[in-house]
Design a protein around this motif. Structure first.
Motif, PDB file in Angstrom:
ATOM      1  N   LEU A   1      42.579  83.213  56.894  1.00 52.64           N
ATOM      2  CA  LEU A   1      43.040  83.742  58.191  1.00 52.64           C
ATOM      3  C   LEU A   1      42.287  85.000  58.584  1.00 52.64           C
ATOM      4  N   ARG A   2      42.061  85.851  57.621  1.00 49.64           N
ATOM      5  CA  ARG A   2      41.345  87.098  57.888  1.00 49.64           C
ATOM      6  C   ARG A   2      39.989  86.795  58.538  1.00 49.64           C
ATOM      7  N   LYS A   3      39.279  85.831  57.972  1.00 46.01           N
ATOM      8  CA  LYS A   3      37.962  85.463  58.500  1.00 46.01           C
ATOM      9  C   LYS A   3      38.075  84.734  59.831  1.00 46.01           C
ATOM     10  N   GLU A   4      38.985  83.794  59.885  1.00 47.16           N
ATOM     11  CA  GLU A   4      39.150  82.955  61.074  1.00 47.16           C
ATOM     12  C   GLU A   4      39.559  83.759  62.304  1.00 47.16           C
ATOM     13  N   LEU A   5      40.456  84.707  62.135  1.00 48.97           N
ATOM     14  CA  LEU A   5      41.001  85.457  63.268  1.00 48.97           C
ATOM     15  C   LEU A   5      40.389  86.844  63.424  1.00 48.97           C
TER      16      LEU A   5
END
Length: 169
Positions: free
Chosen positions: A145-149
């Protein structure tokens, strides 16, 4: 007193041993106060029931301007995470949620993910360090999630990695 204090923007009630009953009383005042933008309710004894009442009060009173919520060292679990996910979805100015040292677990992470992906573009800080019941699977999902968002999410894994980098340097 809270409902009549129209210029109160930040309420710090950390370290007061507040339980769900007191959060219910607080929520009544919050519903009437249209100026509160942030709460620090860290190091209390708030569980999912208290989160439910608090979130309803925030949405009722300050949905469009509410910005920050610190709930470090409470007893927020999966059901509370689901309610907080809704808060993330409906509060367009919400930018910071601190849930360090709670009981979210992997399902709690999944609920927060729903809120993050739904519509909130302003949330830029989420602290999930030291959450009991979160397995390696939950930590991996948070990393994705950190990377995706492109979101600053702290977890115990990220804190441990940072500490390892400092030791190596």
């Amino acid at each position: 007193a809270i409902k009549s204090h129209l210029t109160l923007t930040h309420l710090n009630l950390a370290d007061n041993k507040l339980k769900n009953k007191e959060i219910g009383l607080l929520a009544k005042g919050v519903r009437e106060n249209k100026s509160i933008e942030s709460f620090n309710l860290s190091s209390n004894e708030i569980s999912d029931q208290g989160i439910d009442v608090l979130v309803d009060a925030i949405i009722h009173s300050r949905k469009d301007q509410f910005r920050k919520l610190r709930l470090t060292s409470n007893m927020v679990g999966e059901t509370g995470a689901k309610k907080l996910s809704y808060l993330i979805k409906v509060c367009p100015a919400f930018e910071s949620l601190d849930l360090e040292d709670n009981n979210l677990g992997d399902m709690g992470v999944a609920y927060l993910e729903e809120g993050l992906k739904a519509s909130n573009k302003s949330l830029n800080y989420l602290n999930l360090v030291s959450n009991k019941k979160m397995t390696e699977k939950g930590h991996k999902r948070v990393e994705e999630l950190r990377k995706e968002l492109d979101l600053q999410i702290l977890t115990q894994l990220s804190v441990d990695r940072f500490a390892d980098e400092i030791v190596k340097a």
